[in-house]
Write an enzyme that holds these catalytic residues in place. Sequence first.
Site, PDB file in Angstrom:
ATOM      1  N   THR A   1       2.700   3.224  -6.993  1.00  0.00           N
ATOM      2  CA  THR A   1       2.846   3.707  -5.623  1.00  0.00           C
ATOM      3  C   THR A   1       2.249   5.101  -5.576  1.00  0.00           C
ATOM      4  OG1 THR A   1       4.389   4.019  -3.772  1.00  0.00           O
ATOM      5  CG2 THR A   1       5.160   4.685  -5.947  1.00  0.00           C
TER       6      THR A   1
ATOM      7  N   VAL B   1       0.856  -1.178   0.000  1.00  0.00           N
ATOM      8  CA  VAL B   1       0.000   0.000   0.000  1.00  0.00           C
ATOM      9  C   VAL B   1       0.893   1.230   0.000  1.00  0.00           C
ATOM     10  CG1 VAL B   1      -1.789   1.270   1.234  1.00  0.00           C
ATOM     11  CG2 VAL B   1      -1.815  -1.229   1.249  1.00  0.00           C
ATOM     12  N   CYS B   2       0.612   2.163  -0.896  1.00  0.00           N
ATOM     13  CA  CYS B   2       1.338   3.431  -0.937  1.00  0.00           C
ATOM     14  C   CYS B   2       2.845   3.172  -1.091  1.00  0.00           C
ATOM     15  CB  CYS B   2       1.015   4.231   0.317  1.00  0.00           C
ATOM     16  SG  CYS B   2       1.477   5.976   0.246  1.00  0.00           S
ATOM     17  N   THR B   3       3.675   3.790  -0.268  1.00  0.00           N
ATOM     18  CA  THR B   3       5.127   3.655  -0.419  1.00  0.00           C
ATOM     19  C   THR B   3       5.668   2.363   0.180  1.00  0.00           C
ATOM     20  OG1 THR B   3       5.405   5.006   1.575  1.00  0.00           O
ATOM     21  CG2 THR B   3       5.573   6.126  -0.551  1.00  0.00           C
TER      22      THR B   3
ATOM     23  N   ALA C   1      -1.691   2.785  -4.935  1.00  0.00           N
ATOM     24  CA  ALA C   1      -1.247   4.170  -4.843  1.00  0.00           C
ATOM     25  C   ALA C   1      -1.360   4.649  -3.394  1.00  0.00           C
ATOM     26  CB  ALA C   1      -2.074   5.031  -5.789  1.00  0.00           C
TER      27      ALA C   1
END
Length: 320
Positions: free
Chosen positions: A124, A104-106, A157
């Site tokens: 990301t 998830v995300c970074t 993202a």
Amino acid sequence: MAQRTVLVVLFDGVQSLDVTGPLEVLTGAERHTAGAYRVRTASLDGAPVRTSSGLTVVPDEALTRACDPHTLLVPGGQGTRSYPPALTDWLRERAPRAERLVSVCTGAILLAAAGLLDGHRVTTHWAYCATLARDHPAVQVDPDPIYVRDGALWTSAGVTSGIDLALALVEEDLGRDAALAVARHLVVFLRRPGNQAQFSVRPAARTARREPLREVQEWITEHPAADLSVESLAVRASLSPRHFARAFLADTGTTPGRYVDLVRLEHARRRLEDTADGVEEISRATGYGTPEAMRRAFVKAFGTAPAEYRRRFRPAVPPR
């Protein structure tokens, strides 16, 4: 039905919503379908971690003692920029044992640092896509989708897109009805497929440095149905069309025509999501002129026509 174990990796500086968003979805699915998931959280040594927002989270166990899960979920956050080497060492050794790997995300930065993304298409948070691509040239980074699936690897993202990804996992594992029930309970979008753009037009282009160009950007945003040809916009900026086009590209990173397209698409998208206006009315109000022109723009951007976009992406209504 075999129960799927899900292990969520915790570390200092983790983004709390990257953890709690997917957790709420998966535990909600467990309430809907008993025995579907067993969700656990773990930090390197089993000690509590402090999230980037200051929230302290107490994990269930230590990573070194955790059993190999069906799904390994790695969230993101500020801590992905200062992680201990032991964390990527653990991921390098243990992540390949999971049947499904999710970031998830970074969190994708941690997976890339462990060498787990080479040769894969991933995404990301939009603000870190360029950095990820630069630091890991063997990784194919797509900055646009809210999530990407590449075989058993799923990446999302920023922040709330972890909820979208988790709902997609539930739909794959348990079916649409279960995912819909969870979405309704959480009062989130029924479904946002991964190819939906992850950000609005504003982050998609830089704000111009020069005042006349900034004013033109504002005019475009506020008047999507106006004459937005290069010639008309150049008059507003008191520049020749050729000089205006070059200056706009240099300042914003995109051409005037592309910026106009993005603004109109954003206005139309929001009106489809937020109003009951008809497609013909929206097409006129947003500068497309005809429903067919708007349909072509939506098919190109989202792979679906406006009416179908509205059906899919309007928020689910919770049951009374």
